[in-house]
Design a protein around this motif. Structure first.
Motif, PDB file in Angstrom:
ATOM      1  N   MET A 117       6.954  18.386  -5.020  1.00 21.48           N
ATOM      2  CA  MET A 117       7.183  17.044  -4.458  1.00 21.48           C
ATOM      3  C   MET A 117       7.259  17.147  -2.932  1.00 21.48           C
ATOM      4  O   MET A 117       6.719  16.288  -2.225  1.00 21.48           O
ATOM      5  CB  MET A 117       8.464  16.427  -5.019  1.00 21.48           C
ATOM      6  CG  MET A 117       8.402  16.037  -6.486  1.00 21.48           C
ATOM      7  SD  MET A 117       7.315  14.641  -6.849  1.00 21.48           S
ATOM      8  CE  MET A 117       8.323  13.254  -6.299  1.00 21.48           C
ATOM      9  N   SER A 118       7.885  18.209  -2.427  1.00 21.87           N
ATOM     10  CA  SER A 118       7.974  18.422  -0.975  1.00 21.87           C
ATOM     11  C   SER A 118       6.599  18.687  -0.369  1.00 21.87           C
ATOM     12  O   SER A 118       6.301  18.204   0.727  1.00 21.87           O
ATOM     13  CB  SER A 118       8.904  19.594  -0.660  1.00 21.87           C
ATOM     14  OG  SER A 118      10.215  19.266  -0.986  1.00 21.87           O
ATOM     15  N   SER A 119       5.774  19.451  -1.093  1.00 21.91           N
ATOM     16  CA  SER A 119       4.407  19.704  -0.602  1.00 21.91           C
ATOM     17  C   SER A 119       3.629  18.398  -0.490  1.00 21.91           C
ATOM     18  O   SER A 119       2.889  18.188   0.476  1.00 21.91           O
ATOM     19  CB  SER A 119       3.670  20.656  -1.544  1.00 21.91           C
ATOM     20  OG  SER A 119       4.268  21.924  -1.530  1.00 21.91           O
ATOM     21  N   ILE A 120       3.807  17.523  -1.465  1.00 20.96           N
ATOM     22  CA  ILE A 120       3.128  16.219  -1.428  1.00 20.96           C
ATOM     23  C   ILE A 120       3.700  15.372  -0.296  1.00 20.96           C
ATOM     24  O   ILE A 120       2.949  14.699   0.424  1.00 20.96           O
ATOM     25  CB  ILE A 120       3.230  15.509  -2.787  1.00 20.96           C
ATOM     26  CG1 ILE A 120       2.488  16.308  -3.857  1.00 20.96           C
ATOM     27  CG2 ILE A 120       2.672  14.084  -2.687  1.00 20.96           C
ATOM     28  CD1 ILE A 120       2.734  15.861  -5.284  1.00 20.96           C
ATOM     29  N   ALA A 121       5.010  15.423  -0.084  1.00 20.65           N
ATOM     30  CA  ALA A 121       5.636  14.657   1.001  1.00 20.65           C
ATOM     31  C   ALA A 121       5.036  15.044   2.353  1.00 20.65           C
ATOM     32  O   ALA A 121       4.904  14.204   3.242  1.00 20.65           O
ATOM     33  CB  ALA A 121       7.150  14.870   0.997  1.00 20.65           C
ATOM     34  N   ASN A 122       4.640  16.294   2.498  1.00 25.04           N
ATOM     35  CA  ASN A 122       4.048  16.760   3.758  1.00 25.04           C
ATOM     36  C   ASN A 122       2.663  16.182   4.018  1.00 25.04           C
ATOM     37  O   ASN A 122       2.136  16.321   5.120  1.00 25.04           O
ATOM     38  CB  ASN A 122       3.984  18.285   3.779  1.00 25.04           C
ATOM     39  CG  ASN A 122       5.346  18.913   3.916  1.00 25.04           C
ATOM     40  OD1 ASN A 122       6.266  18.328   4.482  1.00 25.04           O
ATOM     41  ND2 ASN A 122       5.506  20.112   3.378  1.00 25.04           N
ATOM     42  N   LEU A 123       2.062  15.527   3.038  1.00 22.09           N
ATOM     43  CA  LEU A 123       0.744  14.926   3.220  1.00 22.09           C
ATOM     44  C   LEU A 123       0.815  13.557   3.906  1.00 22.09           C
ATOM     45  O   LEU A 123      -0.205  13.002   4.302  1.00 22.09           O
ATOM     46  CB  LEU A 123       0.038  14.760   1.861  1.00 22.09           C
ATOM     47  CG  LEU A 123      -0.251  16.039   1.076  1.00 22.09           C
ATOM     48  CD1 LEU A 123      -0.830  15.694  -0.295  1.00 22.09           C
ATOM     49  CD2 LEU A 123      -1.194  16.951   1.848  1.00 22.09           C
TER      50      LEU A 123
ATOM     51  N   GLU B 282       0.847  -1.198   0.000  1.00 22.57           N
ATOM     52  CA  GLU B 282       0.000   0.000   0.000  1.00 22.57           C
ATOM     53  C   GLU B 282       0.878   1.242   0.000  1.00 22.57           C
ATOM     54  O   GLU B 282       1.685   1.456   0.901  1.00 22.57           O
ATOM     55  CB  GLU B 282      -0.901   0.003   1.242  1.00 22.57           C
ATOM     56  CG  GLU B 282      -1.771   1.237   1.336  1.00 22.57           C
ATOM     57  CD  GLU B 282      -2.554   1.344   2.633  1.00 22.57           C
ATOM     58  OE1 GLU B 282      -3.114   2.431   2.885  1.00 22.57           O
ATOM     59  OE2 GLU B 282      -2.606   0.362   3.406  1.00 22.57           O
ATOM     60  N   THR B 283       0.735   2.029  -1.050  1.00 21.34           N
ATOM     61  CA  THR B 283       1.541   3.236  -1.191  1.00 21.34           C
ATOM     62  C   THR B 283       0.715   4.303  -1.893  1.00 21.34           C
ATOM     63  O   THR B 283       0.240   4.087  -3.006  1.00 21.34           O
ATOM     64  CB  THR B 283       2.815   2.959  -2.023  1.00 21.34           C
ATOM     65  OG1 THR B 283       3.520   1.852  -1.465  1.00 21.34           O
ATOM     66  CG2 THR B 283       3.715   4.176  -2.066  1.00 21.34           C
ATOM     67  N   HIS B 284       0.539   5.417  -1.223  1.00 20.99           N
ATOM     68  CA  HIS B 284      -0.160   6.569  -1.796  1.00 20.99           C
ATOM     69  C   HIS B 284       0.286   7.799  -1.018  1.00 20.99           C
ATOM     70  O   HIS B 284       1.082   7.680  -0.080  1.00 20.99           O
ATOM     71  CB  HIS B 284      -1.688   6.387  -1.756  1.00 20.99           C
ATOM     72  CG  HIS B 284      -2.201   5.882  -0.451  1.00 20.99           C
ATOM     73  ND1 HIS B 284      -2.369   6.689   0.651  1.00 20.99           N
ATOM     74  CD2 HIS B 284      -2.557   4.632  -0.072  1.00 20.99           C
ATOM     75  CE1 HIS B 284      -2.820   5.964   1.655  1.00 20.99           C
ATOM     76  NE2 HIS B 284      -2.947   4.707   1.249  1.00 20.99           N
ATOM     77  N   VAL B 285      -0.189   8.957  -1.397  1.00 25.31           N
ATOM     78  CA  VAL B 285       0.331  10.193  -0.788  1.00 25.31           C
ATOM     79  C   VAL B 285       0.078  10.281   0.713  1.00 25.31           C
ATOM     80  O   VAL B 285       0.819  10.985   1.408  1.00 25.31           O
ATOM     81  CB  VAL B 285      -0.175  11.464  -1.507  1.00 25.31           C
ATOM     82  CG1 VAL B 285       0.299  11.491  -2.946  1.00 25.31           C
ATOM     83  CG2 VAL B 285      -1.672  11.612  -1.427  1.00 25.31           C
ATOM     84  N   LEU B 286      -0.907   9.582   1.226  1.00 20.65           N
ATOM     85  CA  LEU B 286      -1.157   9.607   2.671  1.00 20.65           C
ATOM     86  C   LEU B 286      -0.390   8.521   3.419  1.00 20.65           C
ATOM     87  O   LEU B 286      -0.333   8.526   4.644  1.00 20.65           O
ATOM     88  CB  LEU B 286      -2.659   9.472   2.957  1.00 20.65           C
ATOM     89  CG  LEU B 286      -3.546  10.585   2.395  1.00 20.65           C
ATOM     90  CD1 LEU B 286      -5.011  10.333   2.741  1.00 20.65           C
ATOM     91  CD2 LEU B 286      -3.101  11.956   2.879  1.00 20.65           C
ATOM     92  N   ASN B 287       0.176   7.564   2.690  1.00 17.54           N
ATOM     93  CA  ASN B 287       0.970   6.478   3.271  1.00 17.54           C
ATOM     94  C   ASN B 287       2.128   6.204   2.315  1.00 17.54           C
ATOM     95  O   ASN B 287       2.105   5.262   1.531  1.00 17.54           O
ATOM     96  CB  ASN B 287       0.109   5.229   3.481  1.00 17.54           C
ATOM     97  CG  ASN B 287       0.797   4.176   4.328  1.00 17.54           C
ATOM     98  OD1 ASN B 287       1.739   4.460   5.056  1.00 17.54           O
ATOM     99  ND2 ASN B 287       0.325   2.950   4.232  1.00 17.54           N
ATOM    100  N   GLN B 288       3.151   7.040   2.397  1.00 18.83           N
ATOM    101  CA  GLN B 288       4.183   7.107   1.369  1.00 18.83           C
ATOM    102  C   GLN B 288       5.249   6.021   1.443  1.00 18.83           C
ATOM    103  O   GLN B 288       5.952   5.782   0.472  1.00 18.83           O
ATOM    104  CB  GLN B 288       4.815   8.500   1.379  1.00 18.83           C
ATOM    105  CG  GLN B 288       3.782   9.558   1.061  1.00 18.83           C
ATOM    106  CD  GLN B 288       4.327  10.964   1.062  1.00 18.83           C
ATOM    107  OE1 GLN B 288       5.538  11.202   1.060  1.00 18.83           O
ATOM    108  NE2 GLN B 288       3.421  11.935   1.044  1.00 18.83           N
ATOM    109  N   ARG B 289       5.409   5.384   2.566  1.00 20.11           N
ATOM    110  CA  ARG B 289       6.315   4.235   2.736  1.00 20.11           C
ATOM    111  C   ARG B 289       7.774   4.567   2.421  1.00 20.11           C
ATOM    112  O   ARG B 289       8.496   3.771   1.818  1.00 20.11           O
ATOM    113  CB  ARG B 289       5.829   3.062   1.891  1.00 20.11           C
ATOM    114  CG  ARG B 289       4.352   2.707   2.032  1.00 20.11           C
ATOM    115  CD  ARG B 289       3.950   2.260   3.427  1.00 20.11           C
ATOM    116  NE  ARG B 289       4.463   0.967   3.780  1.00 20.11           N
ATOM    117  CZ  ARG B 289       3.789  -0.167   3.675  1.00 20.11           C
ATOM    118  NH1 ARG B 289       2.555  -0.167   3.227  1.00 20.11           N
ATOM    119  NH2 ARG B 289       4.343  -1.311   4.030  1.00 20.11           N
ATOM    120  N   GLU B 290       8.210   5.745   2.826  1.00 17.32           N
ATOM    121  CA  GLU B 290       9.577   6.197   2.542  1.00 17.32           C
ATOM    122  C   GLU B 290      10.639   5.232   3.081  1.00 17.32           C
ATOM    123  O   GLU B 290      11.595   4.913   2.381  1.00 17.32           O
ATOM    124  CB  GLU B 290       9.809   7.602   3.101  1.00 17.32           C
ATOM    125  CG  GLU B 290       9.193   8.699   2.277  1.00 17.32           C
ATOM    126  CD  GLU B 290       9.782   8.813   0.884  1.00 17.32           C
ATOM    127  OE1 GLU B 290      10.992   8.549   0.680  1.00 17.32           O
ATOM    128  OE2 GLU B 290       9.023   9.167  -0.022  1.00 17.32           O
TER     129      GLU B 290
END
Length: 133
Positions: free
Chosen positions: A98-104, A6-14
Motif C-alpha cells: 500500500m505504501s509503494s502504491i502511495a508513492n505513485l 477523480e481518484t486513482h493511484v496517480l491522483n489519490q486525493r488523500e
C-alpha cells in the motif's frame, strides 16, 4: 452523502479523503483506472504487486481503493474484464505494498486542471450544452 471525484493511484486525493471521512461523506472514485493514462496498466510497481497476489494491475488498483474505504464502480464493456473487476475480494494488499502504491501519487488530474478558471468555465459550458441534447 457521496462525493464522486477523480481518484486513482496517480491522483489519490488523500486530503480530500480525510475531509470526507471527517464529515461522514462517502468517497467514490471517478475514473479509478485514470482511463489508463500515464500507462497505469503497464506500471511496473502495480504489475509487480499484482504478480505477488496473482492479480492484474487493474485488480490491484481496485483493491487499493477498496482498502482505503473508497467506493469503486469500474466501467467496462468486456465480459472478461467485468469478471476480473469483481475478483478483488479474495486478497488483501500488505501495508508495505500500500505504501509503494502511495508513492505513485502525483497529486494531479489525468484529465485537466480543476483549479484553472478557464478550464472550469469550459467544463461548465460543455456540461450545460449536453443538458440540451
Amino acid at each position: 452523502m457521496v462525493n464522486q471525484i477523480e481518484t486513482h493511484v496517480l491522483n489519490q486525493r488523500e486530503e480530500d479523503h480525510k475531509w470526507m471521512e471527517k464529515y461522514g461523506v462517502i468517497h467514490e472514485a471517478w475514473a479509478p483506472f485514470g482511463e489508463g493514462r500515464g500507462n497505469l496498466f503497464q506500471n511496473e510497481t502495480l504489475n509487480k504487486i499484482g504478480e505477488k497476489y496473482g492479480k492484474t494491475a487493474a485488480q490491484v488498483m481496485l483493491r487499493w481503493n477498496i482498502q482505503r474505504g473508497v467506493i469503486v464502480l469500474p466501467k467496462s464493456t468486456h465480459k472478461e474484464r467485468m469478471a476480473q473487476n469483481l475478483d478483488v475480494f479474495d486478497f488483501r494488499i500488505s501495508e508495505e505494498d500500500m505504501s509503494s502504491i502511495a508513492n505513485l501519487d502525483t497529486k494531479t488530474s489525468a484529465f485537466f486542471s480543476h483549479t484553472d478558471p478557464a478550464m472550469v468555465e469550459w467544463f461548465v459550458k460543455m456540461v450545460e450544452e449536453r443538458k440540451d441534447k
